[in-house]
Design an enzyme around this catalytic site. Sequence first.
Site, mmCIF file in Angstrom:
data_model
loop_
_atom_site.group_PDB
_atom_site.id
_atom_site.type_symbol
_atom_site.label_atom_id
_atom_site.label_comp_id
_atom_site.label_asym_id
_atom_site.label_seq_id
_atom_site.Cartn_x
_atom_site.Cartn_y
_atom_site.Cartn_z
ATOM 1 N N TYR A 153 0.835 -1.200 0.000
ATOM 2 C CA TYR A 153 0.000 0.000 0.000
ATOM 3 C C TYR A 153 0.873 1.254 0.000
ATOM 4 O O TYR A 153 0.622 2.199 -0.764
ATOM 5 C CB TYR A 153 -0.909 -0.010 1.224
ATOM 6 C CG TYR A 153 -1.706 1.261 1.400
ATOM 7 C CD1 TYR A 153 -2.874 1.475 0.678
ATOM 8 C CD2 TYR A 153 -1.289 2.256 2.296
ATOM 9 C CE1 TYR A 153 -3.608 2.651 0.836
ATOM 10 C CE2 TYR A 153 -2.018 3.421 2.458
ATOM 11 C CZ TYR A 153 -3.164 3.624 1.728
ATOM 12 O OH TYR A 153 -3.883 4.777 1.880
ATOM 13 N N LYS A 157 0.986 4.414 -2.723
ATOM 14 C CA LYS A 157 0.762 5.817 -2.371
ATOM 15 C C LYS A 157 1.970 6.668 -2.788
ATOM 16 O O LYS A 157 1.802 7.853 -3.127
ATOM 17 C CB LYS A 157 0.471 5.954 -0.889
ATOM 18 C CG LYS A 157 -0.860 5.347 -0.464
ATOM 19 C CD LYS A 157 -2.060 6.113 -1.029
ATOM 20 C CE LYS A 157 -2.692 5.528 -2.242
ATOM 21 N NZ LYS A 157 -3.861 6.299 -2.732
#
Length: 258
Positions: A153, A157
């Site tokens: 994740y 990002k």
Amino acid sequence: MARVFITGSSDGLGRNAAKLLVELGHEVVLHARNEDRAREAAAAVPGAERTLIGDFASLAAVKRLAAKANELGSFDAVIHNAAVGYREKRRLTSQDGFSHVLAINTLAPYALVALMHPPKRLVFVSSELHRRGRVDLADFDWERRPWNGTQAYSDTKLHDAMLAFALARRWPSTLSNAMEPGWVATKMGGARATGDLDAAHRTQVWLAVDNQQAATVTGGYFFHRQSRLASNAARDTALQDGLIAACERLTGIALPSS
């Protein structure tokens, strides 16, 4: 007034941003991954122009979504908000065989950018966790490394911030910026989150439609409408170009020059 397309706007920060934009008198096009979510979005934001459907876990669906968006004409701003979180305990795969997190958080926004008419402004929702992100171009999709959901994740990002900055360099006619909302109590953030939920979506809106000088920049990174310095990796132009090349290779979609 501006016309704004917001991905992932059936709940959470995307829906809050859509509500605020409608309240301010702007035209808003929502996005949801399926029919049920589209009905929820339309009910929650009754002043929206319409809701487009497209599952970000499918490149074919993303391509259809881009075509539908283009049929509506050009947008003043596109907010790339849709994402999945950091709690996936194993490497789930998309319909195209990519990791679920990479497909939704990185490849889908890249494909939409490449296929849609360039808007006047682009806003990418990143995260403080981008500072932990890495760009491993040798194993971009976690095919060899042991799976780590939080790291995957964080990587995506970082990708989102890098996409914003790469586009700021490559598309001088588009204002392209990234922002972080903070750790807030949405479905993704969870009930224990301590950030300011009311403030979290306002930077998206500000970057998308506000005409004050601080909001009409490009290649910036923001938190609560204040400029912040993104990580060194996010600002590395060679890494940005490597990311674009990896996205082009995996999606088969070339990024237009402008």
